[in-house]
Design an enzyme around this catalytic site. Structure first.
Site, short mmCIF file in Angstrom:
data_model
loop_
_atom_site.label_atom_id
_atom_site.label_comp_id
_atom_site.label_asym_id
_atom_site.label_seq_id
_atom_site.Cartn_x
_atom_site.Cartn_y
_atom_site.Cartn_z
N ARG A 225 9.92 26.62 -47.98
CA ARG A 225 8.56 26.65 -48.52
C ARG A 225 7.58 26.45 -47.37
NH1 ARG A 225 10.03 29.00 -52.38
NH2 ARG A 225 9.86 28.41 -54.57
N HIS A 273 8.01 36.61 -48.62
CA HIS A 273 8.73 35.83 -49.64
C HIS A 273 9.80 36.69 -50.32
CE1 HIS A 273 8.36 32.10 -52.40
NE2 HIS A 273 9.59 32.57 -52.44
P1 NDP Z 1 18.47 22.05 -53.90
O1 NDP Z 1 17.62 21.16 -54.71
O2 NDP Z 1 19.83 22.42 -54.39
O3 NDP Z 1 18.69 21.40 -52.44
C1 NDP Z 1 17.68 20.75 -51.75
C2 NDP Z 1 18.27 20.10 -50.51
O4 NDP Z 1 17.22 19.49 -49.78
C3 NDP Z 1 19.29 19.01 -50.85
O5 NDP Z 1 20.35 19.05 -49.95
C4 NDP Z 1 18.47 17.74 -50.65
O6 NDP Z 1 19.22 16.60 -50.27
C5 NDP Z 1 17.57 18.14 -49.51
N1 NDP Z 1 16.37 17.28 -49.47
C6 NDP Z 1 15.41 17.14 -50.43
N2 NDP Z 1 14.49 16.25 -50.03
C7 NDP Z 1 14.90 15.82 -48.81
C8 NDP Z 1 14.36 14.88 -47.89
N3 NDP Z 1 13.24 14.19 -48.15
N4 NDP Z 1 15.02 14.67 -46.74
C9 NDP Z 1 16.17 15.36 -46.47
N5 NDP Z 1 16.72 16.26 -47.31
C10 NDP Z 1 16.09 16.48 -48.47
O7 NDP Z 1 17.61 23.35 -53.61
P2 NDP Z 1 18.12 24.84 -53.29
O8 NDP Z 1 19.11 24.78 -52.18
O9 NDP Z 1 18.50 25.54 -54.52
O10 NDP Z 1 16.75 25.50 -52.79
C11 NDP Z 1 16.05 25.01 -51.67
C12 NDP Z 1 14.66 25.61 -51.62
O11 NDP Z 1 14.74 26.99 -51.25
C13 NDP Z 1 13.93 25.65 -52.97
O12 NDP Z 1 13.35 24.39 -53.26
C14 NDP Z 1 12.89 26.70 -52.71
O13 NDP Z 1 11.73 26.08 -52.20
C15 NDP Z 1 13.51 27.60 -51.63
N6 NDP Z 1 13.76 28.97 -52.11
C16 NDP Z 1 13.20 30.02 -51.43
C17 NDP Z 1 13.44 31.32 -51.82
C18 NDP Z 1 12.88 32.46 -51.05
O14 NDP Z 1 13.03 33.62 -51.45
N7 NDP Z 1 12.23 32.23 -49.92
C19 NDP Z 1 14.29 31.63 -52.98
C20 NDP Z 1 14.83 30.45 -53.62
C21 NDP Z 1 14.58 29.18 -53.18
P3 NDP Z 1 20.33 15.95 -51.24
O15 NDP Z 1 21.42 16.99 -51.34
O16 NDP Z 1 20.76 14.74 -50.52
O17 NDP Z 1 19.66 15.71 -52.56
#
Ligand code: NDP
Length: 310
Positions: A225, A273
Site C-alpha cells: 500500500r 495497482h
Molecule cells: P495478511 O494480513 O495475510 O498479512 C499481513 C502481514 O503483515 C502479516 O505477516 C503480518 O504479521 C504483517 N504485519 C502487519 N502489521 C505489521 C507490523 N506492524 N509489523 C510487522 N509486520 C506486520 O495480508 P496479505 O498478505 O493478504 O496482504 C498484504 C497486503 O497486500 C494487503 O493488506 C494489501 O494492502 C496488499 N495487496 C495489494 C494488492 C495489489 O494488487 N497491489 C492486491 C492484494 C493485496 P503477522 O503475520 O505477524 O500478523
C-alpha cells in the site's frame, strides 16, 4: 430460513459475481436472496468492496458479517458503524497473481534486465549476474501474500529474509520480527518487497532512517500500500543513489496524479495497482464458504482483527 446477501461493490462486477455466488450458495444448500438492493434491515451478509459506496452500517440491524472482496481492508477496518465480524479476502487466484508479479519484478532487478535487455546501446559488457543464492531479498509481511512470494523466491534459490509482526518458522526463509528484526532484515537486503497492510503501525515503515539501513543501490518493490513509504524520503534516497530503483504499484493517492515526481523519475517504475486482483471464480467460493459457516455457526475464515487493522 432464507439468507439475504447484499452485493455492494463496483456495479460492473455484479454480472460476473451473480452467477458464481448463485452457484456457490446453492451448492452450500442454502435458501437465499442475492442482489444489489434490499432494505437494510433485511440483510444478513454484505459482500463488500470500498467502491460499492456503503459507508454506514447502522441501518443493517440483522447483519451477521461483512465479507470483503479485497485483501486490504484499511478503508473499512476502522468504520465505527460496523459492529459485526469483518472477513477479508484470501483467494488462491489473488495469491498466485501476486506471486507471479513479485517474482517477475525481483528477477528484473536480479538479472539486470534493464541494462541488458531494455537498453540496446551496442556496448558489450559481459558481466553476468550472480546466482540467486548470492542475492539477498527481503519480504516485509509474511501473511497470505508475503509468505507465498517468499516461498516462491526461496524455491528459485534466493537468500530470502521475511519480516512480520509475530514470530514465524517457514522452511527455507530466515524469519525475523520486531524492531531489531527489521533492522537486520533491511541491512542485508539488496531487494525489498513490501507486502504489509496499511495500518497505523506500518505507515512510513520505509522512511529516511530505514532506507539508509539498506545496502547502497538497493531496489524497492511495493505492491502493498502507498502509505507504507514516505514518498519524500524515497525520492531523496533515489536522488542520492542510496536506492537504485523502485517499482511502485500502489500510492497514497490513486490514480497517481499526472504531476507526481514518480512518473518522470528515471529510476522509478509506476504500475497502476495491477500487481494482483481478486479472481471472481475462486473468490466467490471463499465468500460462499463464509456464508455457509455463518449459517452453520462455524468460525468465519480470514477474520480481520480490527484492533490491529488487518
Ligand atoms: P495478511 O494480513 O495475510 O498479512 C499481513 C502481514 O503483515 C502479516 O505477516 C503480518 O504479521 C504483517 N504485519 C502487519 N502489521 C505489521 C507490523 N506492524 N509489523 C510487522 N509486520 C506486520 O495480508 P496479505 O498478505 O493478504 O496482504 C498484504 C497486503 O497486500 C494487503 O493488506 C494489501 O494492502 C496488499 N495487496 C495489494 C494488492 C495489489 O494488487 N497491489 C492486491 C492484494 C493485496 P503477522 O503475520 O505477524 O500478523
Amino acid at each position: 430460513m432464507t439468507v439475504t446477501v447484499l452485493f455492494s461493490a463496483r456495479p460492473a462486477l455484479w454480472p460476473v459475481y451473480e452467477p458464481l455466488l448463485t452457484k456457490g450458495l446453492t451448492k452450500a444448500g442454502l435458501e437465499f436472496r442475492l442482489g444489489t438492493e434490499f432494505d437494510p434491515d433485511q440483510v444478513d451478509y454484505v459482500v463488500y468492496a470500498p467502491n460499492g459506496g456503503l459507508l454506514d452500517f447502522t441501518p443493517y440491524t440483522r447483519l451477521k458479517a461483512v465479507l470483503s472482496l479485497w485483501a486490504g481492508v484499511e478503508s473499512i477496518a476502522d468504520n465505527e458503524t460496523l459492529t459485526v465480524p469483518l472477513a477479508r479476502m484470501v483467494d488462491h487466484g489473488l495469491t498466485q497473481g501476486m506471486t507471479e508479479w513479485v517474482v517477475g519484478h525481483v528477477l528484473r532487478y536480479h538479472l539486470g534486465m534493464d541494462r541488458h535487455i531494455t537498453v540496446q546501446d551496442g556496448i558489450w559488457t559481459p558481466d553476468a549476474p550472480p546466482l540467486a543464492p548470492e542475492r539477498q531479498v527481503c519480504v516485509l509481511g509474511l501473511g497470505a501474500l508475503g509468505e507465498a512470494c517468499a516461498r516462491a523466491l526461496a524455491s528459485l534459490g534466493f537468500d530470502v529474509t521475511g519480516w512480520s509482526r509475530t514470530a514465524k518458522d517457514i522452511p527455507g526463509i530466515t524469519c525475523l520480527h520486531g524492531e531489531d528484526g527489521q533492522r537486520a532484515a533491511l541491512s542485508r537486503s539488496e531487494i525489498v518487497v513490501l507486502l504489509l497492510p496499511d495500518t497505523p503501525a506500518t505507515e512510513h515503515i520505509l522512511n529516511a532512517e530505514t532506507l539508509d539501513l539498506l545496502p547502497k543501490g538497493a531496489c524497492i518493490i511495493n505492491p502493498g500500500r502507498g502509505p507504507l513509504i514516505d514518498d519524500d524520503a524515497l525520492l531523496a534516497a533515489l536522488n542520492k543513489g542510496q536506492i537504485g530503483h523502485a517499482t511502485l504499484d500502489v500510492f497514497r493517492v490513486e490514480p497517481l496524479p499526472a504531476d507526481h515526481p514518480y512518473w518522470a523519475h528515471p529510476n522509478v517504475t509506476v504500475t497502476p495497482h495491477i500487481a494482483s486482483e481478486t479472481r471472481p471464480t475462486t473468490a466467490a467460493q471463499v465468500i460462499c464458504e463464509n456464508v455457509r459457516r455463518g449459517e452453520a455457526d462455524e468460525p468465519f475464515l480470514h477474520l480481520v482483527d480490527r484492533s490491529l487493522g488487518y
